[in-house]
Enzyme design. Structure first.
Site, short mmCIF file in Angstrom:
data_model
loop_
_atom_site.label_atom_id
_atom_site.label_comp_id
_atom_site.label_asym_id
_atom_site.label_seq_id
_atom_site.Cartn_x
_atom_site.Cartn_y
_atom_site.Cartn_z
N ASP A 415 0.87 -1.18 0.00
CA ASP A 415 0.00 0.00 0.00
C ASP A 415 0.90 1.23 0.00
O ASP A 415 2.11 1.13 0.26
CB ASP A 415 -0.88 -0.05 1.26
CG ASP A 415 -1.77 1.15 1.40
OD1 ASP A 415 -2.31 1.60 0.37
OD2 ASP A 415 -1.92 1.66 2.52
N THR A 417 -0.25 4.91 1.23
CA THR A 417 -0.50 5.79 2.37
C THR A 417 -0.39 5.02 3.68
O THR A 417 -1.10 4.05 3.90
CB THR A 417 -1.90 6.42 2.26
OG1 THR A 417 -2.00 7.05 0.99
CG2 THR A 417 -2.13 7.44 3.36
N GLU A 513 -7.68 15.61 8.14
CA GLU A 513 -8.58 16.64 8.69
C GLU A 513 -7.87 17.50 9.72
O GLU A 513 -8.04 18.72 9.75
CB GLU A 513 -9.82 15.98 9.29
CG GLU A 513 -10.75 15.38 8.26
CD GLU A 513 -12.12 15.08 8.81
OE1 GLU A 513 -13.09 15.22 8.06
OE2 GLU A 513 -12.23 14.72 10.00
N PHE A 555 -18.21 10.82 5.17
CA PHE A 555 -17.31 10.39 4.10
C PHE A 555 -17.45 8.88 3.89
O PHE A 555 -17.62 8.12 4.83
CB PHE A 555 -15.87 10.71 4.47
CG PHE A 555 -14.84 10.20 3.48
CD1 PHE A 555 -14.49 10.96 2.38
CD2 PHE A 555 -14.26 8.95 3.65
CE1 PHE A 555 -13.55 10.49 1.46
CE2 PHE A 555 -13.33 8.48 2.75
CZ PHE A 555 -12.98 9.25 1.65
N THR A 689 -2.60 1.34 -4.67
CA THR A 689 -3.11 2.46 -3.88
C THR A 689 -4.42 2.99 -4.45
O THR A 689 -4.72 2.79 -5.63
CB THR A 689 -2.07 3.60 -3.81
OG1 THR A 689 -2.58 4.68 -3.06
CG2 THR A 689 -1.71 4.10 -5.21
N GLY A 690 -5.17 3.67 -3.62
CA GLY A 690 -6.40 4.31 -4.07
C GLY A 690 -6.18 5.76 -4.49
O GLY A 690 -7.11 6.43 -4.91
N ARG A 801 -5.86 4.26 -8.00
CA ARG A 801 -7.33 4.26 -7.98
C ARG A 801 -7.89 2.85 -7.80
O ARG A 801 -8.84 2.44 -8.45
CB ARG A 801 -7.88 4.87 -9.27
CG ARG A 801 -7.50 6.31 -9.53
CD ARG A 801 -8.13 7.23 -8.52
NE ARG A 801 -8.10 8.64 -8.94
CZ ARG A 801 -8.32 9.66 -8.13
NH1 ARG A 801 -8.58 9.42 -6.86
NH2 ARG A 801 -8.28 10.90 -8.56
N LYS A 807 -7.29 -4.91 -5.18
CA LYS A 807 -5.95 -5.24 -4.67
C LYS A 807 -5.80 -6.75 -4.51
O LYS A 807 -4.78 -7.33 -4.88
CB LYS A 807 -5.72 -4.54 -3.32
CG LYS A 807 -5.62 -3.03 -3.39
CD LYS A 807 -5.29 -2.44 -2.02
CE LYS A 807 -5.15 -0.93 -2.06
NZ LYS A 807 -4.72 -0.36 -0.78
N ASP A 832 -6.54 -2.76 3.16
CA ASP A 832 -5.46 -3.66 2.74
C ASP A 832 -5.68 -5.10 3.20
O ASP A 832 -4.92 -5.99 2.84
CB ASP A 832 -4.12 -3.17 3.29
CG ASP A 832 -3.80 -1.76 2.86
OD1 ASP A 832 -3.98 -1.46 1.67
OD2 ASP A 832 -3.40 -0.95 3.72
#
Length: 1145
Positions: A415, A417, A513, A555, A689-690, A801, A807, A832
């Site tokens: 991954d 992040t 945030e 979210f 990764t997204g 994306r 994955k 993940d």
């Protein structure tokens, strides 16, 4: 007769179990009170109590259940059959010889599993018996946790842990909120806000709470921690008022109450139906490549065993065909047995030979391997290099069955992040209508060193732009789920220092945030608190602005955005929305889109994480319509998520773009060095990764996954829009194959300087098209193969994306490819988990995205940099050790049983054993087991520092190289050779015999008393010393423990033989070994023969090693040789690593 089955099924479901839509819900009566008369039928459902059971066995079923599980293993079942055969028929060896080792293996495993289950019982009891406070008849009473029932109203105090899943009714806080930490569930230590039901939050005493008349309708238990759908019907004046219930009202078992004095809540899921218990489900069992090799070798040796038994049975009847040769007298066969049908006699003899030779199958190997894996896993947990002081965490081993697989990894899927990056966000800049603002460097609430003054790059916007700018800052101060906490010291760090003044600090489950809200503080807008449903912010003029928080559109990873609806103090209604550029731009109808888009793309290329911010003013009529849509969706029990998504989609439209933010997620320490080392070790590294392609690509360059000379190949939606997928794939395929002359490149050739490095970038949408089944598109049948061919020829691959399921699909695709490579997946978040479970080896990072990845992984490490040592050092050592253990076990058992096979040719195939029963029983248990166990735990064929400095050494053990068939055959042939030398060497020693005056048979050349037990003891003595010396010759890393165990085992054998043959035991029905060992050792020539036979047995292996090291040395052997020569010069270690790198290429 005309009624079809579907209609019948519908009627049955409707009249027998209720409407289909209601099958999956339950009704709970708060406080076990009946609803008012005439409102609804009171049907009390039965629910389980609150007892948690994580144990596997009970006192009554432990023995049968454990025995069943153990005898499901082929090896154990095989030895059980052999043991039963020895009991049933007349066999040449005692049942003890196979029964005792089997009993030892079964007992050790049972004790281990029983002890582990006893610990689980102990933990269960401590949880089930802890006290809980329950409201009954207007009073708080105390009861044990296991006696809690669904519908009980529970009273909880601060810092107490919730005993079951609860719906929050009221709290000690005026706004009806409480704060909770879920560290034991998902590892997130941040405080999460939960809300009481609006109509019950005013009930704050025991009597008031006890007076509540309400029912809860909710879904049946399911394991998703973050999803809950229900509604509460509160009866006021006999009229029910329905209110929606969601995850924000649900308190999970295992979570802890924080910053709230007390709460009242009702139990809805208890015991094994709580979400935490439903997440106990075990992972699928993963098997290592070494275990598969072991099983293959076992089948070969089973075939050898059956062949030996068949040959001996056949030759026995050929031998007895001569009328002068009959069944030997010492077999004690009766006339009845001699007169049996020849088929029955032959089958009995075949079984007897099977029993005689069954020791070639090493039963003790399995228990030794289990002990080696279990004990060896502690070396990872004890490794101080893998201890992270910042987190205070060590590496964790969740399963020890895959230790050696760490030394066989070919593909690493990581991954981005939180794995490659720190997930520690730093606000960099924001762009409002094209104007760029850069604040001080702020990182999660702490002012970074050297950041003292505000730095604003501003082109003096006009009055209209100024209004937009302030609206942008307000949007970021309001559109979030951040909580404010008073200043405190955490881990020695003081949070909340703002320009030398002590203030509050921010906490959130999302580091992004916190960084954004802190960034706004530096730019003059400070978020203060949420109080009484109003969000308060301090503007640049130090005036407090209050906004009523009306709705939060949370979210989610599908929408990739969140929104809030607020009312200002002047009565204006706003919807503020922030999210990924791909989810905001399509919904924007005005604003400076091109300027903002250009800045977003620029920041993405720089590797920054970008978010876009937009707003929409709402009229009172529009807000009423929005409330109606949201309430309708929230009140639905079924398909609530789908209806909410549709409502959010309808609300978040016609937006006006305000601007964008840029946050930096810095690379983890030594992430680039780790990836470079993995490449040198011959591993392919893929990043899944997204994130956006540009951001992810920048991270890949920074982490040295891509180099400046890497030729990037794109397989993305942008390209497939210009060209169809079929053409793009074939273009890429031609590109990579043309570079290598049409030949697929070796899996390691990506490191060669002679050919171009290729890097592939693919996005989620294109991957879906590639993975689409062939029947949907006649041309897509071979897309997967072409895609795999392209990937094989790329040194690195970036998949952006990506959805979590994609994955796992990527990992599965590579696992199932033609080469069947060993895969490793590493990640830190819940997204993940799917790829971690799919890969051969799953590693979790103890990051900031919760502990779901850690809980579901095979191994957990604090930081990405620790991957280097766990693979290149621990994985290397584990594989070297266990491959030697497996080969050595088969070798020593061939040495052990092949002389027995040869002996049958000299005893008329009478099934006469060559070795004494005690020797047969203890050979694998005592005489030869400890040295190989210790070797498999502490052997270091190369120094740790060299393994870390020279990753290319990892290639020497790649693709299961030490357990390939040629090496297995070599070990087997070596065992056969040693057995022949031992047997015939001893045989020729006894060649000349004469009778003494007292009738004893003596050897003329050694003057030693002759007999088959003396002969067998001589062979066995040479055997024990030979296999032990063979292991000593293979040992590179000597410590006092090695010396103690290796030489101690030989001393134990000698002492045991002296005691076994030196004492007459009246309880034994035979004394055939009496004085045999001492008589043998009293002969000088026998000593010389033992030394000569041991030397002759070991000589070929020593010669082979010397010749191979001189003519065809491996990289490892070069290092070992040079290190011995230059051991006195510490400075040569680095030179050696450089030399080995050149040799490996």
């Amino acid at each position: 007769m005309g009624m079809d089955f579907s209609t019948l099924r519908t009627l049955i479901s409707r009249y027998c179990v209720g409407e289909e839509n209601w099958v999956d819900s339950r009704t709970i009566y708060i406080g076990h009170k009946e609803p008012p008369p005439g409102t609804e039928a009171f049907i009390q459902q039965r629910f389980p109590d609150n007892r948690i059971v994580s144990s596997k066995y009970t006192f009554w079923n432990f023995v049968p259940k454990n025995m069943f599980e153990q005898f499901r293993r082929v090896a154990n079942f095989y030895f059980l059959i052999i043991f039963l055969v020895q009991l049933i028929i007349d066999t040449p060896t005692s049942p003890i010889t196979s029964g005792l080792p089997l009993f030892f293996v079964i007992t050790v495993t049972s004790i281990k599993q029983g002890y582990e289950d006893w610990l689980r019982h102990k933990a269960d009891n401590s949880v089930n018996q802890c006290p809980v406070h329950v409201v009954q008849h207007g009073k708080v009473v105390r009861k044990q946790s296991r006696k809690l029932r669904v519908g009980d109203v529970v009273f909880m105090k601060e810092n107490e842990t919730f005993p079951c899943d609860l719906i929050l009714l009221s709290t000690s806080r005026d706004d009806g909120t409480c704060f909770v930490t879920t560290a034991s569930l998902d590892g997130e230590s941040s405080h999460k806000t939960h809300y009481a039901v609006q109509d019950t939050k005013a009930y704050i005493t025991e009597k008031e709470v006890d007076s509540i008349q309400a029912t809860i309708e909710c879904e049946q238990p399911q394991p998703d921690l973050y999803k809950f759908v229900g509604r509460i019907n509160i009866y006021m004046d006999n009229e029910p008022v329905a209110r929606p219930l969601g995850a924000e009202n649900l308190l999970l078992r295992g979570a802890t109450l924080k910053n709230t004095e007390h709460i009242y809540a009702v139990a809805i899921y208890t015991g094994m139906e709580t979400k935490m218990a439903l997440n106990y489900q075990s992972k699928t069992q993963k098997r290592s490549a070494v275990e598969k090799s072991m099983n293959a070798y076992l089948v070969v040796y089973l075939c050898i065993l059956i062949s030996k038994a068949l040959i001996n049975t056949l030759l026995k009847y050929v031998w007895q065909a001569d009328s002068n040769r009959d069944e030997p007298w010492y077999n004690n066969r009766t006339d009845t047995e001699r007169q049996r049908h020849i088929v029955i006699r032959a089958f009995t003899d075949f079984l007897a030979f099977m029993v005689l030779f069954n020791y070639i199958i090493p039963v003790s190997m399995y228990v030794t391997v289990e002990m080696q894996k279990f004990l060896g896993s502690y070396f990872i947990m004890w490794d101080d290099d893998m201890f992270d002081e910042e987190l205070g965490e060590r590496a964790v081993v969740n399963t020890s069955d895959l230790n050696e697989e760490l030394g066989q990894v070919e593909y690493v899927f990581t991954d981005k992040t939180g794995t490659l990056t720190e997930n520690n966000m730093e606000f960099i800049e924001c762009c409002v209508d094209g104007h760029i603002y850069v604040a001080d460097a702020i990182c999660n609430g702490q002012v970074m060193p050297g950041a003292t003054s505000m730095d604003m790059i501003d082109s003096s916007p006009g009055p209209g732009a100024r209004e937009h700018e302030e609206l942008f800052f307000r949007a970021l101060c309001l559109c979030h789920t951040v909580q404010v906490k008073e200043e405190e010291t955490v881990d020695g760090i003081k949070h909340g220092i703002h320009q030398g003044k002590s203030t509050s600090f921010y906490i959130s489950s999302s580091p992004d945030e916190v960084a954004l809200v802190e960034g706004m503080k530096r730019l003059g807008f400070t978020y203060l608190r949420l109080r009484d449903g109003h969000m308060e912010i301090l503007n640049r003029e130090d005036e407090i602005e209050r906004f009523e928080l009306l709705e939060v559109l949370t979210f989610d990873s599908v929408r990739r955005r969140m929104s809030v609806i607020v009312r200002s103090s002047t009565g204006e209604l706003y919807l503020f929305c922030k999210g990924a550029d791909s989810s905001i731009f399509p919904r924007v109808i005005s604003g400076k889109v091109e300027e903002v888009r250009a800045r977003v793309e620029h920041n993405a290329v720089e590797g920054l994480r970008t978010l876009c911010v937009a707003y929409r003013p709402l009229s009172p009529e529009q807000y009423t319509e929005v409330c109606h849509m949201l309430n309708g969706a929230k009140l639905s029990l079924h398909d609530r998520d789908k209806r909410l998504a549709e409502a959010y989609d309808a609300i978040e439209k016609d937006l006006i773009l305000l601007g964008a933010t840029a946050v930096e997620d810095r690379l983890q320490e030594k992430a680039a060095d780790t990836i470079e080392s993995l490449h040198k070790a011959g591993m392919k590294v893929w990043v899944l990764t997204g994130d956006k392609m540009e951001t992810a690509a920048a991270t890949c360059y920074a982490s040295k996954l891509f180099h400046r000379n890497t030729q990037i190949l794109e397989l993305t939606t942008k390209r497939t829009e210009e060209q169809n997928l079929h053409d793009v794939l074939f273009d890429l395929s031609r590109t990579v194959l043309r570079q290598h002359g049409g030949m697929a490149r070796d899996s390691f050739s990506g490191l060669s300087g002679d050919c171009t490095d290729f890097g592939l970038i693919i996005d989620g949408a294109t991957l879906s098209a590639v993975m689409r089944p062939a029947q949907e598109d006649s041309n897509s049948g071979n897309y997967k193969e072409i895609f795999l061919e392209i990937c094989r020829n790329c040194s690195a691959v970036l998949c952006c994306r990506m959805a979590p399921l994609q994955k796992a699909q990527i990992v599965k695709l590579i696992k199932a490819s033609e080469e069947h490579p060993i895969t490793l997946a590493i990640g830190d978040g819940a997204n993940d988990v799917s790829m971690i479970l799919e890969a051969h080896v799953g590693i979790g990072i103890m990051g900031k995205e919760g502990r779901q990845a850690v809980r579901n992984s095979d191994y957990a490490i604090p930081k990405f940099k620790h991957l280097k040592k766990i693979l290149l050092v621990h994985g290397h050592y584990y594989y070297i050790r266990i491959s030697e253990l497996v080969q050595y076990f088969f070798y020593k058992n061939v040495c052990f049983i092949f002389p027995q096979f040869l002996y049958q040719f000299f005893c008329g195939f009478s099934q006469q054993p060559l070795f004494d029963t005690a020797y047969l029983t203890l050979y694998n248990i005592s005489f030869t087991s400890l040295p190989i166990l210790l070797y498999s735990l502490i052997e270091q064929h190369i120094n740790v520092d060299i393994l870390k400095k020279d990753p290319s050494l990892y290639r020497d053990i790649a693709k299961n190289s030490l357990l390939r068939w040629p090496i297995f055959i070599y070990w087997t042939l070596l065992g056969v050779y040693d057995a022949i030398v031992m047997f015939f060497g001893a045989y020729f020693l006894f060649d000349n015999t004469t009778f003494t005056s007292n009738g004893q048979l003596m050897t003329t050349n050694t003057q030693m008393m002759f007999g088959n037990w003396t002969f067998g003891t001589l062979v066995f003595t040479v055997l024990v010393f030979t296999v032990t010396f063979k292991l000593a010759l293979d040992t590179h890393y000597w410590t006092w423990i090695n010396h103690f165990v290796i030489w101690g085992s030989l001393v134990f054998f000698v002492v045991f033989s002296l005691l076994w043959g030196g004492i007459i035991r009246p309880f034994l029905n035979y004394q055939r070994m009496y004085y045999v060992f001492m008589q043998m050792l009293s002969s000088g020539p026998a000593w010389l023969s033992i030394i000569l036979l041991i030397t002759a047995s070991l000589l070929p292996d020593v010669l082979k090693k010397v010749i191979c090291r001189a003519l065809w040395p491996t990289t490892t052997e070069c290092i070992q040789t040079k290190r011995r020569c230059l051991a006195s010069e510490p400075s040569t270690i680095f030179m050696l690593s450089q030399t080995s790198s050149r040799i490996s290429f």
